[in-house]
Design an enzyme around this catalytic site. Sequence first.
Site: not given
Length: 519
Positions: A444-446
């Site tokens: 999700f950070h990516e």
Amino acid sequence: MAISDVHETSVAGDGANHSSLRRRHSRVASSGGNMFDEAEASAEAVMIASSGSDDSLNEKIGAAREEKVKERQKQKEEDRKPPDHASRNEVQDGERAAAGDNFTYRASVPVHRRIKDSPLSSRNIFKQSHAGLFNLCVVVLIAVNSRLIIENIMKYGWLINSGFWFSSKSLRDWPLLMCCISLNLFPLAAFMVEKLAQKKRISEPVIFLLHTIIMTGEILFPVLVILSCDSTFLSGLTLMMVACIIWLKLVSYAHTSHDLRSLSLSIEKGETLPNNLNMEHPYRVSFRSMAYFMVAPTLCYQPSYPRTPSVRKGWVFRQLIKLVIFTGLMGFIIEQYMHPIVQNSQHPFKGNLLYGFERTLKLSVPNVYVWLCMFYCFFHLWLNILAELVQFGDREFYKDWWNAKTVDEPVHKWMVRHIYFPCIRHGMSKNAAVLIAFLISAVFHELCIAVPCHKFKLWAFIGIMFQVPLSIVTNFLHEKCKSSMVGNMVFWFTFCILGQPMCVLLYYHDWMNRHREHN
């Protein structure tokens, strides 16, 4: 003779009376009597001595004495009544002051009575308040950074340019706005699935399949819209953050509803639930609870939440002013400091490594300021404002992650509830559960960074997954050194230097390379 006899008797009587009065005075004084009562008694004695055997006068004096005795008894009863709280405090304060003045500061009173450590000693430094030192650090930071800001403006001028955030393309980002509005259809679809499940019209495998389709479509739809449009970075980042928040809420809604449905089915079958399992909220599908959950500042669903009694409008206004101020400060630091640094730097992995490390160190300080401003604006100010508007009671949106002893300590509630413990209950080891939690967080950070940049280089994914071996190292140091400071220093070192500044440089150069190729 008569006159002389009378005179001698009076004189003798006066002498006797005076001697008796002296004795009475000594008795009254020893018993704490009043001087006014003593004067009255002496006057009565003189009257008796001068009146001889006058019965009428004696009767009058006796009556007067009885009235005075009644008055004295009444006065004593009033004196016996306990004084009010204020008078008692005044008396006690007076007694303490008198005792302190008389005894506390005398030279003979010992000053050193027991063994004590210095306030800054290792055993005593964390047992007291450091508010004064904190205020000093704030004053020093304001003074130093104000001087640096003035020096930077005098040397380089006003460098703020809104083109990176808002440009002529921002007005053409209406597909992203329409996509953001249409994301509300996915929670509505999840509610309809749970409504059918409550009426027992679909089976559990069908429920699981429908929720999986809804959640997959909810996260892929904004990704496709952003990649198909040449949107600005801020617009894409906002849409991806909203999409990720809704996806996390949908997972919690489906998982919690499934658990409540299973518990209700067990109760209907007459099964006994464990003592540690408290069925606080029965299974019911309510559109009102679903709608409240979607706007509430939480990612963990439950049918009801603790609520505050009212909305503090003045408090909300003050927090909004703080939000505007710190958002402006964050934008100023990015444009005035970070943008020139990354613009004048080379790719960290495609040039001189020592030069790249110097650029990373130079970027670390403003990057930490920006991250702290972002954390304060979103996790504290915005979430508290939203909680106040919807009267959400539980305001523990974060814990003291800045005191983390290990890298894996700041774990989100959503991760613990819907990832970590479900993996443990399915027979996985703790290390495998932690690895899966880090994997989902990295994905999700990516998505939140790479999709708005239109570049999938996996820098954010690698940065998050790098915390897995780092957490092993910090856990080992924490157990080996028996000190919380070692792990906390490693946490801040990786957070400030090796983590975010490096990712900022990498994504910026990827963004600029994409624009060069596009032009």
